[in-house]
Design a protein around this motif. Sequence first.
Motif, short mmCIF file in Angstrom:
data_model
loop_
_atom_site.label_atom_id
_atom_site.label_comp_id
_atom_site.label_asym_id
_atom_site.label_seq_id
_atom_site.Cartn_x
_atom_site.Cartn_y
_atom_site.Cartn_z
N THR A 48 -56.30 -17.01 24.08
CA THR A 48 -57.34 -17.24 22.97
C THR A 48 -56.68 -16.97 21.59
OG1 THR A 48 -59.26 -16.50 24.51
CG2 THR A 48 -59.86 -16.31 22.11
N LYS A 49 -55.95 -15.96 21.55
CA LYS A 49 -55.39 -15.46 20.31
C LYS A 49 -54.50 -16.73 19.79
CE LYS A 49 -53.35 -12.38 17.16
NZ LYS A 49 -53.46 -13.32 15.83
N TRP A 50 -53.68 -17.12 20.73
CA TRP A 50 -52.59 -18.27 20.55
C TRP A 50 -53.33 -19.45 20.20
CZ3 TRP A 50 -52.21 -22.81 23.38
CH2 TRP A 50 -51.02 -23.54 22.87
N TYR A 51 -54.18 -20.10 20.88
CA TYR A 51 -55.15 -21.10 20.50
C TYR A 51 -55.61 -20.80 18.95
CZ TYR A 51 -58.31 -24.95 20.86
OH TYR A 51 -59.06 -26.32 20.43
N SER A 52 -56.37 -19.88 18.72
CA SER A 52 -57.06 -19.74 17.34
C SER A 52 -55.85 -19.75 16.23
CB SER A 52 -57.84 -18.45 17.15
OG SER A 52 -56.97 -17.19 17.39
N ASP A 53 -54.51 -19.20 16.49
CA ASP A 53 -53.59 -19.10 15.50
C ASP A 53 -53.31 -20.79 15.53
OD1 ASP A 53 -53.74 -16.32 15.23
OD2 ASP A 53 -51.99 -16.11 16.38
N ARG A 54 -52.95 -21.39 16.50
CA ARG A 54 -52.59 -22.83 16.39
C ARG A 54 -53.36 -23.55 15.55
NH1 ARG A 54 -53.03 -26.09 21.34
NH2 ARG A 54 -53.62 -27.82 20.35
N ILE A 55 -54.86 -23.47 15.80
CA ILE A 55 -55.73 -24.21 15.05
C ILE A 55 -55.82 -23.67 13.62
CG2 ILE A 55 -58.42 -24.48 14.74
CD1 ILE A 55 -57.28 -26.07 17.21
N GLN A 56 -55.68 -22.51 13.52
CA GLN A 56 -55.79 -22.06 11.99
C GLN A 56 -54.61 -22.55 11.08
OE1 GLN A 56 -55.23 -17.68 11.50
NE2 GLN A 56 -55.82 -17.75 9.22
N ARG A 57 -53.45 -22.61 11.88
CA ARG A 57 -52.09 -23.35 11.27
C ARG A 57 -52.36 -24.80 11.14
NH1 ARG A 57 -49.27 -20.04 14.93
NH2 ARG A 57 -49.14 -21.85 16.48
N ASP A 62 -53.53 -29.18 7.11
CA ASP A 62 -54.45 -30.31 6.66
C ASP A 62 -54.85 -30.08 5.24
OD1 ASP A 62 -54.26 -31.40 9.15
OD2 ASP A 62 -55.99 -31.06 10.15
N LEU A 63 -55.44 -28.87 5.09
CA LEU A 63 -55.89 -28.38 3.60
C LEU A 63 -54.86 -28.67 2.57
CD1 LEU A 63 -58.21 -25.34 4.31
CD2 LEU A 63 -59.01 -27.76 3.56
N GLU A 64 -53.59 -28.24 3.07
CA GLU A 64 -52.60 -28.22 1.94
C GLU A 64 -52.17 -29.66 1.70
OE1 GLU A 64 -48.04 -26.77 1.92
OE2 GLU A 64 -49.31 -25.66 3.02
N ARG A 65 -52.26 -30.72 2.77
CA ARG A 65 -52.08 -31.92 2.47
C ARG A 65 -53.09 -32.55 1.66
NH1 ARG A 65 -50.00 -31.85 7.78
NH2 ARG A 65 -51.95 -32.39 8.61
N THR A 67 -55.31 -31.26 -0.62
CA THR A 67 -55.02 -30.50 -1.78
C THR A 67 -53.94 -31.20 -2.61
OG1 THR A 67 -55.85 -28.41 -1.04
CG2 THR A 67 -54.93 -28.38 -3.27
N ALA A 68 -52.75 -31.37 -2.02
CA ALA A 68 -51.66 -32.06 -2.72
C ALA A 68 -52.02 -33.51 -2.94
CB ALA A 68 -50.40 -32.07 -1.71
N ALA A 69 -52.64 -34.21 -2.35
CA ALA A 69 -53.07 -35.52 -2.37
C ALA A 69 -54.07 -35.57 -3.59
CB ALA A 69 -53.74 -36.43 -1.32
N GLN A 70 -55.09 -34.67 -3.75
CA GLN A 70 -56.02 -34.66 -4.47
C GLN A 70 -55.36 -34.26 -6.09
OE1 GLN A 70 -59.15 -32.12 -3.18
NE2 GLN A 70 -60.16 -33.48 -1.95
N LEU A 71 -54.55 -33.48 -5.96
CA LEU A 71 -53.80 -32.94 -7.25
C LEU A 71 -52.90 -34.21 -7.57
CD1 LEU A 71 -52.61 -29.23 -6.53
CD2 LEU A 71 -54.38 -29.93 -8.12
N ALA A 72 -52.48 -34.99 -6.85
CA ALA A 72 -51.43 -36.08 -7.40
C ALA A 72 -52.47 -37.07 -7.93
CB ALA A 72 -50.83 -36.90 -6.25
N ALA A 73 -53.50 -37.37 -7.39
CA ALA A 73 -54.64 -38.54 -7.90
C ALA A 73 -54.98 -37.90 -9.14
CB ALA A 73 -55.71 -38.40 -6.83
N MET A 74 -55.47 -36.61 -9.34
CA MET A 74 -55.86 -36.19 -10.65
C MET A 74 -55.05 -36.30 -11.64
SD MET A 74 -58.21 -32.82 -9.24
CE MET A 74 -58.46 -32.15 -10.94
N GLN A 75 -53.66 -36.01 -11.32
CA GLN A 75 -52.52 -35.89 -12.29
C GLN A 75 -52.25 -37.44 -12.75
OE1 GLN A 75 -48.91 -34.37 -11.10
NE2 GLN A 75 -48.05 -34.41 -13.19
N GLN A 76 -52.32 -38.34 -11.90
CA GLN A 76 -52.07 -39.67 -12.10
C GLN A 76 -53.34 -40.25 -13.08
OE1 GLN A 76 -52.21 -42.30 -8.91
NE2 GLN A 76 -51.25 -44.33 -9.79
#
Length: 146
Positions: A48-57, A62-65, A67-76
């Motif tokens: 359970t710990k291993w699976y929850s850590d994997r899902i969290q990563r 996904d959130l980082e990608r 956010t980066a896409a939204q920042l690039a769109a806003m900057q453009q």
Amino acid sequence: MRDSGVENNYAVPADTYRERSPRRKRTGAAIFFAILWLALIAGGVYGTKWYSDRIQRQVSADLERQTAAQLAAMQQDYESRFAQLETDFEEQMTQLESQVQTLNELLTFAKDNADTKTDNSNKLYTQLAEVKKQLNELKKSLDVLK
């Protein structure tokens, strides 16, 4: 015949019964099953710990990608809007400069042709001052945007 000193072949020592008692077999089996259950529970907790850590990563990546896409769109979008504003200000500056030039020509012509008509000359100077004031304000706005 007990006193004859002959041992009975059928007599079993008392220690033998204790070693082979059903209670001792049950206790060993219970300990085995308890250890087995503890191992299964520990495995479940670890899994359970291993699976929850994997899902969290994965969620974090996904959130980082996103956010980066939204920042690039806003900057453009910001850069395109800024370029459009700069173009609009340059056009307005050009228009105001042409108006100032036209007013200067009119003022010079009116001054040369009508020495006695100072009222028209004063009106033209006032208009020229207003246009110069607007031109200075636009220049300040352009400097602030840069």
